[in-house]
Design an enzyme around this catalytic site. Structure first.
Site, PDB file in Angstrom:
ATOM      1  N   LYS A  65       0.761  -1.305   0.326  1.00 34.43           N
ATOM      2  CA  LYS A  65      -0.336  -0.110   0.297  1.00 34.43           C
ATOM      3  C   LYS A  65       1.100   1.413   0.039  1.00 34.43           C
ATOM      4  O   LYS A  65       0.599   2.537  -0.766  1.00 34.43           O
ATOM      5  CB  LYS A  65      -0.712   0.660   1.492  1.00 34.43           C
TER       6      LYS A  65
ATOM      7  N   ARG B 119      12.962  -7.027  12.648  1.00 35.50           N
ATOM      8  CA  ARG B 119      11.718  -6.164  13.716  1.00 35.50           C
ATOM      9  C   ARG B 119      10.569  -7.259  14.577  1.00 35.50           C
ATOM     10  O   ARG B 119      10.090  -7.635  14.102  1.00 35.50           O
ATOM     11  CB  ARG B 119      11.060  -5.098  12.838  1.00 35.50           C
TER      12      ARG B 119
ATOM     13  N   ARG C 287     -10.678   2.667   9.377  1.00 37.28           N
ATOM     14  CA  ARG C 287     -10.914   2.210   9.842  1.00 37.28           C
ATOM     15  C   ARG C 287     -12.117   1.184  10.168  1.00 37.28           C
ATOM     16  O   ARG C 287     -11.422  -0.525  10.272  1.00 37.28           O
ATOM     17  CB  ARG C 287      -9.842   1.735  11.431  1.00 37.28           C
TER      18      ARG C 287
ATOM     19  N   ARG D 189      -1.319  -9.490  12.814  1.00 40.36           N
ATOM     20  CA  ARG D 189      -1.570  -8.356  12.122  1.00 40.36           C
ATOM     21  C   ARG D 189      -2.437  -8.852  11.612  1.00 40.36           C
ATOM     22  O   ARG D 189      -3.578  -7.810  11.288  1.00 40.36           O
ATOM     23  CB  ARG D 189      -0.276  -7.361  11.882  1.00 40.36           C
TER      24      ARG D 189
ATOM     25  N   ARG E  28      12.174  -9.314   5.956  1.00 40.31           N
ATOM     26  CA  ARG E  28      12.921  -8.078   6.256  1.00 40.31           C
ATOM     27  C   ARG E  28      13.656  -7.660   7.074  1.00 40.31           C
ATOM     28  O   ARG E  28      13.234  -9.051   8.331  1.00 40.31           O
ATOM     29  CB  ARG E  28      11.669  -6.515   6.567  1.00 40.31           C
TER      30      ARG E  28
END
Ligand SMILES: [Zn+2]
Length: 224
Positions: free
Chosen positions: A16, A163, A91, A174, A130
């Site tokens: 996004k 992370r 949201r 998530r 990542r």
């Protein structure tokens, strides 16, 4: 269509952010990332920012109408003749309704809700690959942008870490949260016939092509 009033939706890892940047470049529209807008208002101690801070200091959520007021204030401070891009709000369905009402009062409405989708495996691969260095925050990706040495930063030689947010079990969580919260919102925009689904599992260029084609076909539909 005279205005492109866009909302961006999509799970973490669907790309996004990248697509938002490209939309801003392609269409020159003001971009509103609600989280940044809120932080900025608090930092600048604007009237709305100070109000929001009272809630935040008490550990409460900033109420919807205050967020919407910030969005509208920002829109009024920008040239939105051609439209705007809203990211991170609404949201929930309730927020979407409230936003629609306020826009309507100003003789505007949302043109399109762009839903950038990607399946779970793609998202997990993108996010869990990542790495960031402990020192200078240089970013790498084990598959798409690998460092020369798997555990060291190419730039400063410091250690690379993952992370917490990017750990597979956290990503799973998530995604579940995203789905629970966003599903009713997707249905809401579907009912309004402004939802457009974009395949975010492909490479970024292909995704932007699909977005451009989608927006172009909307303009065409309006002319017919
Ligand atoms: Zn580094």
């Amino acid at each position: 269509m005279t205005e492109l009033n866009l909302i961006l939706l999509g799970p973490p890892g669907a790309g996004k952010g990248t697509q938002a940047e490209r939309l801003v470049e392609d269409f020159g529209l003001p971009y509103i990332a609600t989280g940044n807008l809120l932080r900025q208002a608090v930092r600048d101690e604007t009237e709305l920012g100070l109000k929001a801070k009272e809630y935040m200091d008490r550990g409460d959520l900033v109420p919807d109408d205050l967020i919407i007021a910030m969005i509208l204030e920002f829109l009024e401070s920008q040239d939105t003749t051609n439209g705007f891009i809203l990211d991170g709000f609404p949201r929930t369905e309730r927020q979407a309704e409230a936003l629609d009402e306020e826009l309507e009062k100003r003789g505007r409405s949302l043109t399109t809700a762009l839903l950038i989708e990607a399946d779970k495996d793609t998202v997990v691969e993108r996010l869990s690959g990542r790495r960031v260095c402990v020192k200078g925050q240089h970013n790498f990706h084990m598959t798409f942008d690998p460092p020369k040495h798997p555990e060291r930063c190419d730039v400063d030689g410091s250690r690379l870490v993952q992370r917490d947010d990017d750990k597979p079990e956290v990503i799973q969580n998530r995604l579940e949260q995203y789905q629970q919260k966003t599903e009713p919102l997707i249905e809401y925009y579907e009912r309004k016939s402004i939802l457009r689904r974009i395949d975010g599992s492909r490479e970024a260029d292909k995704v932007s092509d699909q977005i451009r084609a989608t927006l172009a076909s909307l303009k065409f539909e309006e002319q017919v």
